[in-house]
Motif scaffolding. Structure first.
Motif, short mmCIF file in Angstrom:
data_model
loop_
_atom_site.label_atom_id
_atom_site.label_comp_id
_atom_site.label_asym_id
_atom_site.label_seq_id
_atom_site.Cartn_x
_atom_site.Cartn_y
_atom_site.Cartn_z
N PRO A 146 0.82 -1.22 0.00
CA PRO A 146 0.00 0.00 0.00
C PRO A 146 0.85 1.26 0.00
CG PRO A 146 -0.11 -1.14 2.12
CD PRO A 146 0.62 -2.04 1.19
N ASP A 147 2.07 1.16 0.53
CA ASP A 147 2.86 2.40 0.57
C ASP A 147 3.38 2.80 -0.80
OD1 ASP A 147 4.51 0.23 0.57
OD2 ASP A 147 6.05 1.14 1.82
N LEU A 148 3.29 1.89 -1.78
CA LEU A 148 3.63 2.29 -3.15
C LEU A 148 2.56 3.26 -3.66
CD1 LEU A 148 5.52 1.91 -5.57
CD2 LEU A 148 4.24 -0.09 -6.22
N MET A 149 1.31 2.98 -3.30
CA MET A 149 0.22 3.87 -3.66
C MET A 149 0.31 5.18 -2.88
SD MET A 149 -1.79 2.83 -6.01
CE MET A 149 -3.48 3.50 -5.83
N ALA A 150 0.78 5.07 -1.65
CA ALA A 150 0.79 6.25 -0.77
C ALA A 150 2.03 7.10 -0.97
CB ALA A 150 0.71 5.79 0.69
N ASP A 197 1.48 10.80 -1.72
CA ASP A 197 1.08 11.56 -0.54
C ASP A 197 2.29 11.86 0.35
OD1 ASP A 197 -1.45 11.33 -1.43
OD2 ASP A 197 -1.99 9.65 -0.11
N ARG A 198 3.09 10.83 0.51
CA ARG A 198 4.24 10.98 1.41
C ARG A 198 5.21 12.03 0.89
NH1 ARG A 198 6.63 5.23 2.82
NH2 ARG A 198 8.18 6.62 3.73
N ASP A 215 9.79 12.73 6.10
CA ASP A 215 10.85 11.74 5.83
C ASP A 215 12.12 12.48 5.42
OD1 ASP A 215 9.25 9.57 6.30
OD2 ASP A 215 8.62 9.37 4.21
N ASP A 216 13.26 11.96 5.87
CA ASP A 216 14.50 12.61 5.44
C ASP A 216 14.88 12.17 4.02
OD1 ASP A 216 15.85 10.16 5.54
OD2 ASP A 216 16.27 10.43 7.68
N GLU A 217 15.83 12.85 3.44
CA GLU A 217 16.25 12.60 2.05
C GLU A 217 16.62 11.14 1.82
OE1 GLU A 217 16.85 15.03 -0.62
OE2 GLU A 217 15.42 16.11 0.63
N ALA A 218 17.39 10.56 2.72
CA ALA A 218 17.89 9.19 2.54
C ALA A 218 16.73 8.20 2.53
CB ALA A 218 18.86 8.83 3.65
N THR A 219 15.76 8.40 3.40
CA THR A 219 14.61 7.50 3.47
C THR A 219 13.80 7.59 2.18
OG1 THR A 219 14.52 7.99 5.83
CG2 THR A 219 12.62 6.87 4.89
N ILE A 220 13.60 8.80 1.69
CA ILE A 220 12.85 8.99 0.45
C ILE A 220 13.59 8.32 -0.71
CG2 ILE A 220 12.09 10.71 -1.25
CD1 ILE A 220 11.46 12.58 1.05
N ALA A 221 14.89 8.51 -0.79
CA ALA A 221 15.68 7.93 -1.87
C ALA A 221 15.59 6.40 -1.85
CB ALA A 221 17.13 8.38 -1.76
N VAL A 254 8.62 12.67 -8.70
CA VAL A 254 9.45 12.98 -7.54
C VAL A 254 10.94 12.78 -7.83
CG1 VAL A 254 7.67 12.52 -5.87
CG2 VAL A 254 9.10 10.65 -6.66
N LYS A 255 11.25 12.51 -9.12
CA LYS A 255 12.66 12.34 -9.49
C LYS A 255 13.36 13.67 -9.35
CE LYS A 255 13.67 8.70 -12.76
NZ LYS A 255 13.36 8.31 -14.13
#
Lengths: 206, 206
Positions: free
Chosen positions: A126-130, A133-134, A141-147, B204-205
């Motif tokens: 589900p977090d692929l869909m979300a 939003d995120r 979320d910090d940069e590293a987590t987003i990447a 988001v790239k």
């Protein structure tokens, strides 16, 4: 009309909840399909039953099955084999009964090559869909987590391309209902039913 | 995610009950699709409303639409034109909303050529399914009746080959439920959803 059964393959990235969805499907109601029990060389855990959770085999037995082309698909994870015995799948399909597999993505791609007319369902987290939003609410979320998340998402989308359907596992009972609808509607596809109609006509030709 | 909507085409041999199934679908519950009203040159009948049952037009007006490439499909039956105006279909799909057409088989084949990614549903008469039973219990039908029925069945099966799904119209409410399942499950097909996922990543790239 003893047509060949339909092969239904549920797969998806590890951790997406394939096993939970499969268990819910088998409990949901009397199903028209048979679940194909996997074979493994890993040790039986407390509560597990041979032939129900897995067919538990030795490494030598499993390798002999592989050598005899007895596996529809298999893979090795952490020094143990996991796979789908071919005979049960073939026999059940030949009886006109659908077979349901819940397997890893590598195995699913092996099956796709051998059974291109199967129904391949990719379960997505589900977090692929979300994700959208995120990203919109950044800062949380910090940069590293987003990447990291984006890289994982890219891999998942790459896998998805080899499947027929993508089902979001947001809630188990919703995912189950979506999969059931896919199965029912696949049974109405012309390439699957037209032979029945043709046979009816052929059978009465003079 | 303003993706293009999905085009759903319901068709089938004349007399199969397409109109009844369509009316039941529109009444069943709030639908996620828009029904595309057909255009015709035939006279309005008592109780019919222009823009609801049909767009009622003169022959000159209809022929001018044809000349201006304004029709997605059309045909002439018994000296009257019937067809689907292109603009409404295109505008609605562009808004990301599904469009539902209920049209004759000739029209459906015109649409198939222009919109190969549409969902084409063939409604089959229940007696096509019952043909086998009827032949088994012979004697009830004379030779000529059986031969006629078989010819009709052969034609219907030939038509069916150009569709994605075959839905038996044994009971209207069952046919409606099958069509609704097809629509829902088509929305889960990977080729229809993968662009959404890709857009999320692309957006988001950095």
């Amino acid at each position: 009309m003893a047509n060949r059964g339909m092969l239904i393959v549920l797969s998806g990235p590890s951790g997406v909840g394939k096993g939970t969805v499969r268990q819910a499907m088998l409990k949901d109601k009397p199903q028209d399909f048979k679940y194909s029990v996997s074979m493994t060389t890993r040790k039986m855990r407390p509560g597990e039953v041979d032939g129900v959770d897995y067919f538990f085999r030795t490494k030598a037995e499993f390798e002999s099955e592989i050598a005899n082309d007895g596996m529809l698909e298999f893979a090795k994870y952490v020094d143990n084999y996991y796979g789908t015995p071919l005979k049960y799948v073939n026999d059940t399909l030949a009886q006109g009964v659908d077979v349901f597999l819940e397997i890893e993505v590598n195995g699913a791609m092996q099956v796709r090559e051998k059974c291109p007319d199967g129904v391949f369902i990719f379960l997505t987290p589900p977090d692929l869909m979300a994700l959208r939003d995120r990203i919109v609410k950044r800062g949380t979320d910090d940069e590293a987590t987003i990447a990291k998340r984006l890289n994982k998402a890219r891999e998942e989308i790459k896998m998805m391309q080899n499947y027929d359907y993508a089902v979001v596992n947001d809630k188990v009972d919703l995912a189950v209902k979506r999969i059931e609808k896919i199965i029912e509607s696949e049974h109405l596809r012309v390439p699957r039913v037209i032979d029945n109609y043709k046979k009816m006509i052929g059978a009465v030709k003079k």
